[in-house]
Design an enzyme around this catalytic site. Structure first.
Site, PDB file in Angstrom:
ATOM      1  N   CYS A  94       0.836  -1.208   0.000  1.00  0.00           N
ATOM      2  CA  CYS A  94       0.000   0.000   0.000  1.00  0.00           C
ATOM      3  C   CYS A  94       0.864   1.247   0.000  1.00  0.00           C
ATOM      4  O   CYS A  94       1.413   1.633   1.039  1.00  0.00           O
ATOM      5  CB  CYS A  94      -0.919  -0.008   1.223  1.00  0.00           C
ATOM      6  SG  CYS A  94      -1.948   1.472   1.366  1.00  0.00           S
ATOM      7  N   CYS A 126      -0.415   4.032   2.252  1.00  0.00           N
ATOM      8  CA  CYS A 126      -0.126   3.805   3.673  1.00  0.00           C
ATOM      9  C   CYS A 126       1.332   4.094   4.002  1.00  0.00           C
ATOM     10  O   CYS A 126       1.641   4.688   5.044  1.00  0.00           O
ATOM     11  CB  CYS A 126      -0.429   2.352   4.046  1.00  0.00           C
ATOM     12  SG  CYS A 126      -2.061   1.763   3.574  1.00  0.00           S
ATOM     13  N   ASP A 127       2.250   3.665   3.146  1.00  0.00           N
ATOM     14  CA  ASP A 127       3.669   3.612   3.521  1.00  0.00           C
ATOM     15  C   ASP A 127       4.609   4.473   2.689  1.00  0.00           C
ATOM     16  O   ASP A 127       5.798   4.549   2.992  1.00  0.00           O
ATOM     17  CB  ASP A 127       4.151   2.157   3.445  1.00  0.00           C
ATOM     18  CG  ASP A 127       3.373   1.241   4.375  1.00  0.00           C
ATOM     19  OD1 ASP A 127       2.967   1.712   5.463  1.00  0.00           O
ATOM     20  OD2 ASP A 127       3.161   0.070   4.028  1.00  0.00           O
TER      21      ASP A 127
END
Length: 319
Positions: A145, A148-149
């Site tokens: 993701c 997300c990261d």
């Protein structure tokens, strides 16, 4: 003896536990079938149990570890009276009311619980490469993701593995942070739509490794490289990257409901008018019905929706 419940929640990720919190506060005494620690598809806490630092969940200024966040969700659900059972649903019968659910704890002879309503929150799994180093470094440089990261890879080189729209979306997003994004694709041509290809080719931060297959993710405590080989020549080379984003697709955990709930063409459970499924009394939330956003915060929001829909549905039936 088959236990009777007004609400059974199947799954215990952000969606399932949020649904449990809301339905428990509404005094519906939900039973949550959390899953089993040994299961890869429906372990307690969901996919966030495999995540290290989370910095984009609202309310945690300094970030929080995925397992810690899910422990807080679980404690809050328990505080309001949700019955959390560490077992896996193995079969459901949605053809009659009340619905019937079999579990690993109850055995195969008879259903463990009958339910006036069910909230499905079984999530989805990111498809993985299955190469050495991938599992060990998941959350330590290996991610599924970018949203997300990506922030963790500021001014660092990263690789995205895949050739579809999702892979190019990840790559384009990562150009906001990474010094260079290498798209690793096993063919000479991408599968992505032309508009996505045009955007990727136009970026001066994206380069392509064509005809390349990943052999291994390299690194001890964090990613330090990616070993790939050329499918034509057989030549092996090392890509110097600090992060690897696997973008080869997701698989919703829907096997339990095959032939019983309406599915979209991509395999996700269809929802109608909020969280309603094709079967009255069965509601769906989280990644098992969301092929677009796949974020903890959107999953939690849909869990709230499902719980409110369940409460109203039960009230309409005099429960």
């Amino acid at each position: 003896m088959t236990e009777e419940r007004d609400v059974v929640v199947i799954g215990s990720g952000p969606a399932g536990l949020t649904a449990a919190i809301y339905s428990a506060r509404a005094r519906l005494a939900p039973m949550v079938l959390e899953g089993e620690p040994s299961s890869t598809s429906d372990q307690p806490g969901g996919q966030l149990m495999l995540t290290t630092e989370i910095e984009n969940y609202p309310g945690f200024v300094d970030g929080i570890l995925g397992p810690e966040l899910m422990a807080r969700f679980r404690d809050q659900a328990a505080r309001f009276g949700a019955d959390l059972v560490t077992t896996r649903a193995t079969r459901v019968d949605l053809s009659k009311e009340p619905f019937e659910v079999w579990t690993t704890a109850g055995g195969a002879d008879q259903p463990a619980v009958s339910a006036q309503s069910i909230i499905v929150a079984t999530g989805a799994q990111a498809l993985m490469l299955g190469v050495p180093g991938e599992d060990r470094l998941l959350g330590h440089g290996v991610s599924t993701c970018a949203t997300c990261d990506g922030f963790f890879f500021r001014d660092k080189p990263v690789a995205v593995v895949g050739g579809g729209d999702s892979a190019l979306e990840e790559a384009l997003f990562l150009t906001r942070f990474a010094s260079q994004v290498t798209v690793v694709h096993r063919r000479k041509e991408l599968r992505a739509s032309k508009i996505m290809q045009d955007r990727a080719f136009a970026s001066d931060r994206i380069v392509f490794e064509w005809d390349a297959v990943v052999d291994e993710v390299l690194g001890d405590s964090s990613v330090r490289g990616l070993a790939v080989h050329d499918v034509s020549s057989g030549e092996t080379r090392i890509l110097d990257v600090a992060g690897v984003f696997v973008a080869i697709g997701h698989r919703p955990n829907t096997a339990l409901f095959d032939g019983q709930l309406a599915m979209a063409d991509n395999g996700y459970i269809r929802t109608f008018e909020g969280s309603r499924s094709s079967v009255p009394g069965v509601f769906v939330c989280g990644d098992v019905q969301d092929s677009v956003y796949r974020q903890a915060v959107t999953a939690a929001g849909s869990g709230c929706m499902a719980a409110i829909d369940v409460e109203r549905w039960l009230e309409s039936r005099g429960r």
